[in-house]
Motif scaffolding. Structure first.
Motif, PDB file in Angstrom:
ATOM      1  N   LEU A   1       0.823  -1.216   0.000  1.00  0.00           N
ATOM      2  CA  LEU A   1       0.000   0.000   0.000  1.00  0.00           C
ATOM      3  C   LEU A   1       0.857   1.267   0.000  1.00  0.00           C
ATOM      4  O   LEU A   1       0.497   2.278  -0.580  1.00  0.00           O
ATOM      5  CB  LEU A   1      -0.930   0.012   1.225  1.00  0.00           C
ATOM      6  CG  LEU A   1      -2.077  -0.988   1.174  1.00  0.00           C
ATOM      7  CD1 LEU A   1      -2.687  -1.176   2.552  1.00  0.00           C
ATOM      8  CD2 LEU A   1      -3.146  -0.521   0.191  1.00  0.00           C
TER       9      LEU A   1
ATOM     10  N   ALA B   1       1.131  -0.187  -4.774  1.00  0.00           N
ATOM     11  CA  ALA B   1      -0.169   0.260  -5.269  1.00  0.00           C
ATOM     12  C   ALA B   1      -0.113   1.703  -5.755  1.00  0.00           C
ATOM     13  O   ALA B   1      -0.946   2.143  -6.536  1.00  0.00           O
ATOM     14  CB  ALA B   1      -1.224   0.117  -4.172  1.00  0.00           C
TER      15      ALA B   1
ATOM     16  N   GLN C   1      -4.770   7.072   0.231  1.00  0.00           N
ATOM     17  CA  GLN C   1      -5.482   7.187  -1.059  1.00  0.00           C
ATOM     18  C   GLN C   1      -5.990   5.815  -1.479  1.00  0.00           C
ATOM     19  O   GLN C   1      -7.139   5.645  -1.873  1.00  0.00           O
ATOM     20  CB  GLN C   1      -4.531   7.680  -2.164  1.00  0.00           C
ATOM     21  CG  GLN C   1      -4.096   9.118  -2.088  1.00  0.00           C
ATOM     22  CD  GLN C   1      -3.279   9.476  -3.330  1.00  0.00           C
ATOM     23  OE1 GLN C   1      -3.508   8.930  -4.412  1.00  0.00           O
ATOM     24  NE2 GLN C   1      -2.325  10.390  -3.184  1.00  0.00           N
ATOM     25  N   ILE C   2      -5.070   4.840  -1.395  1.00  0.00           N
ATOM     26  CA  ILE C   2      -5.406   3.480  -1.825  1.00  0.00           C
ATOM     27  C   ILE C   2      -6.469   2.881  -0.923  1.00  0.00           C
ATOM     28  O   ILE C   2      -7.477   2.338  -1.384  1.00  0.00           O
ATOM     29  CB  ILE C   2      -4.141   2.575  -1.797  1.00  0.00           C
ATOM     30  CG1 ILE C   2      -3.000   3.235  -2.566  1.00  0.00           C
ATOM     31  CG2 ILE C   2      -4.456   1.188  -2.329  1.00  0.00           C
ATOM     32  CD1 ILE C   2      -3.291   3.498  -4.033  1.00  0.00           C
ATOM     33  N   ARG C   3      -6.250   3.017   0.387  1.00  0.00           N
ATOM     34  CA  ARG C   3      -7.233   2.475   1.337  1.00  0.00           C
ATOM     35  C   ARG C   3      -8.608   3.092   1.096  1.00  0.00           C
ATOM     36  O   ARG C   3      -9.616   2.393   1.140  1.00  0.00           O
ATOM     37  CB  ARG C   3      -6.789   2.765   2.778  1.00  0.00           C
ATOM     38  CG  ARG C   3      -5.617   1.912   3.210  1.00  0.00           C
ATOM     39  CD  ARG C   3      -5.188   2.204   4.627  1.00  0.00           C
ATOM     40  NE  ARG C   3      -4.191   1.222   5.033  1.00  0.00           N
ATOM     41  CZ  ARG C   3      -4.480   0.034   5.559  1.00  0.00           C
ATOM     42  NH1 ARG C   3      -5.734  -0.319   5.749  1.00  0.00           N
ATOM     43  NH2 ARG C   3      -3.521  -0.802   5.878  1.00  0.00           N
ATOM     44  N   SER C   4      -8.649   4.387   0.851  1.00  0.00           N
ATOM     45  CA  SER C   4      -9.945   5.055   0.650  1.00  0.00           C
ATOM     46  C   SER C   4     -10.625   4.526  -0.603  1.00  0.00           C
ATOM     47  O   SER C   4     -11.835   4.278  -0.610  1.00  0.00           O
ATOM     48  CB  SER C   4      -9.755   6.569   0.538  1.00  0.00           C
ATOM     49  OG  SER C   4      -9.096   7.048   1.686  1.00  0.00           O
ATOM     50  N   LEU C   5      -9.828   4.350  -1.669  1.00  0.00           N
ATOM     51  CA  LEU C   5     -10.424   3.868  -2.916  1.00  0.00           C
ATOM     52  C   LEU C   5     -10.902   2.423  -2.785  1.00  0.00           C
ATOM     53  O   LEU C   5     -11.910   2.038  -3.364  1.00  0.00           O
ATOM     54  CB  LEU C   5      -9.424   3.989  -4.071  1.00  0.00           C
ATOM     55  CG  LEU C   5      -9.191   5.422  -4.576  1.00  0.00           C
ATOM     56  CD1 LEU C   5      -8.094   5.442  -5.637  1.00  0.00           C
ATOM     57  CD2 LEU C   5     -10.483   6.023  -5.141  1.00  0.00           C
ATOM     58  N   LEU C   6     -10.161   1.634  -2.000  1.00  0.00           N
ATOM     59  CA  LEU C   6     -10.560   0.230  -1.838  1.00  0.00           C
ATOM     60  C   LEU C   6     -11.778   0.089  -0.925  1.00  0.00           C
ATOM     61  O   LEU C   6     -12.593  -0.797  -1.110  1.00  0.00           O
ATOM     62  CB  LEU C   6      -9.386  -0.588  -1.259  1.00  0.00           C
ATOM     63  CG  LEU C   6      -8.195  -0.803  -2.201  1.00  0.00           C
ATOM     64  CD1 LEU C   6      -7.060  -1.515  -1.470  1.00  0.00           C
ATOM     65  CD2 LEU C   6      -8.600  -1.598  -3.438  1.00  0.00           C
ATOM     66  N   GLU C   7     -11.864   0.988   0.061  1.00  0.00           N
ATOM     67  CA  GLU C   7     -12.902   0.810   1.081  1.00  0.00           C
ATOM     68  C   GLU C   7     -14.171   1.599   0.810  1.00  0.00           C
ATOM     69  O   GLU C   7     -15.238   1.249   1.305  1.00  0.00           O
ATOM     70  CB  GLU C   7     -12.370   1.249   2.460  1.00  0.00           C
ATOM     71  CG  GLU C   7     -11.368   0.284   3.044  1.00  0.00           C
ATOM     72  CD  GLU C   7     -10.547   0.921   4.171  1.00  0.00           C
ATOM     73  OE1 GLU C   7     -10.952   1.983   4.691  1.00  0.00           O
ATOM     74  OE2 GLU C   7      -9.494   0.346   4.508  1.00  0.00           O
TER      75      GLU C   7
ATOM     76  N   VAL D   1      -2.874   3.794 -10.725  1.00  0.00           N
ATOM     77  CA  VAL D   1      -3.291   3.729  -9.320  1.00  0.00           C
ATOM     78  C   VAL D   1      -4.790   3.416  -9.260  1.00  0.00           C
ATOM     79  O   VAL D   1      -5.227   2.565  -8.479  1.00  0.00           O
ATOM     80  CB  VAL D   1      -2.976   5.063  -8.594  1.00  0.00           C
ATOM     81  CG1 VAL D   1      -3.587   5.089  -7.204  1.00  0.00           C
ATOM     82  CG2 VAL D   1      -1.473   5.283  -8.527  1.00  0.00           C
TER      83      VAL D   1
ATOM     84  N   CYS E   1      -6.794  -0.123  -7.799  1.00  0.00           N
ATOM     85  CA  CYS E   1      -7.862  -0.094  -6.780  1.00  0.00           C
ATOM     86  C   CYS E   1      -9.202  -0.490  -7.374  1.00  0.00           C
ATOM     87  O   CYS E   1     -10.250  -0.299  -6.732  1.00  0.00           O
ATOM     88  CB  CYS E   1      -7.968   1.306  -6.173  1.00  0.00           C
ATOM     89  SG  CYS E   1      -6.476   1.829  -5.360  1.00  0.00           S
TER      90      CYS E   1
END
Ligand code: PHE
Length: 367
Positions: free
Chosen positions: A152, A156, A191-197, A315, A319
């Motif tokens: 992450l 990612a 950024q990644i966590r937000s897009l995944l979640e 990116v 995601c």
């Protein structure tokens, strides 16, 4: 103390003898000036082994005809002693209470030492202030862990395995290295966590701590703070990024403050730029004007503020977001750096040394 005459029981029952016992008892009671002295007097003159009690016992040994009178005399005598004891006890207790009240009096008007109140750390204050600007625009606050997966934090975000920031000189890897955990080097993994979640569209800011294997000196800290912004929606362009940054800058540094972008490179944004802030002290008037030097921007007119760009389609794809439908922008600013130039805090070590005077000095400034 008159002791009853064992061999002549009648002797202790004569009126003079009883009067003497009473007189002695009353004198001892009157002389007792404390609860414990009174206790002694009670034992000696009204207790089971007191002269009066012993005389009482002698009644059985005198002729029956004399017993009534002796009994009356003794009863009256013992009554006087009991009365005197009761009266003296009340006096002594009252005196002792008065003394205790005087000795242990608490002056409620004396100034007390209050627990010194703490102060909000200026970094916390600035984070609140920055967050408020975005919450005011309908954005959400996102959070992520400081101990982050290497994937992450780097992969990612399109940061290749050979990217210099992955080197041990920059990144704090956490043992065992085979777990691929790092102390996050920036807030961009959020950024990644937000897009995944989250459901799209996404509008989030993430303020938080980041870690780099840096020196600890006036201008470097191994632990510092960034605020990351991410907007992913249909039709997002660089123009939205500019507008957002301008609004952010004006909310933080005053109306009319402008931003500028200089081309740069970040693996996770394309195009990428560095954001500069028009100097909020001299507003550029110190440039080429030796008569009006500006310490805040070092007479350059602009202050470097952070990085930004349009989210790299790679990116989005990582995601699971279709870059043909959605686009986004992202930005990241150093909060400690911002506090330094915004509030004239020249030594980063003051930020972490926990001296409450530093927090008090900047109290309100960061709010
Ligand atoms: N993560 C970058 C850094 O730490 C800052 C950045 C964030 C740049 C978002 C572009 C977009 O330097």
């Amino acid at each position: 103390m008159s002791v009853p005459n064992e061999s002549d029981p009648a002797a202790s029952l004569r009126a003079e003898a009883i009067d003497a016992m009473v007189a002695e008892a009353l004198a001892a009671i009157a002389a007792a000036d404390s609860t414990s002295a009174l206790k002694d007097a009670r034992l000696a003159h009204a207790g089971d082994r007191s002269p009066l009690a012993l005389a009482n016992r002698a009644i059985g040994a005198i002729p029956p005809a004399d017993r009534k009178q002796a009994g009356q005399l003794l009863g009256a005598a013992r009554g006087r002693v009991q009365k005197a004891l009761a009266a003296r006890t009340a006096e002594v207790e009252a005196a002792e209470l008065t003394r205790v009240l005087a000795e242990e009096a608490v002056d409620v008007t004396l100034p007390v030492e209050l627990h010194p109140a703490g102060a909000i750390h200026p970094i916390t204050g600035l984070i609140d202030l920055m967050s408020d600007v975005f919450v005011g625009m309908g954005w959400e606050i996102a959070e992520g862990p400081e101990l982050e997966s290497e994937w992450l934090n780097f992969d990612a975000l399109n940061i290749g395995a050979d990217h210099p920031s992955r080197g041990e000189t920059d990144t704090l890897f956490v043992e065992p290295v085979s777990n691929h955990l790092v102390m996050r080097t920036h807030t961009s993994p959020v950024q990644i966590r937000s897009l995944l979640e989250r459901e799209l569209p996404v509008y989030v800011v993430c303020p938080g701590k980041v870690y780099r294997a840096d020196e600890y000196d006036a201008t470097h800290l191994p632990v510092f703070h960034q605020i990351e912004g991410l907007a992913v929606d249909k039709g997002i362009s660089m123009a939205h990024l500019r507008g957002t940054l301008d609004h952010f800058a004006q909310a933080m540094f005053g109306a009319g403050i402008r931003t500028r972008m200089r081309p740069h490179y970040f693996p996770f944004t394309e195009p990428s730029a560095e954001v500069d802030l028009q100097c909020f002290v001299c507003r550029g008037e110190s440039v080429g004007n030796p008569d009006r030097p500006c310490r805040t921007c070092k007479s350059e007119g602009w202050i470097e503020w952070g990085g930004c760009g349009v989210v790299n389609p790679r990116v989005l794809r990582a995601c699971g977001v279709d870059p043909d439908v959605y686009s986004g922008f992202a930005f990241g600013m150093g909060i400690d750096r911002t506090l330094m130039f915004r509030n004239n805090a020249s030594d980063l070590r003051d930020f972490v040394e926990g001296d409450i005077r530093f927090s008090r000095m900047l109290k309100g400034v960061a709010r």
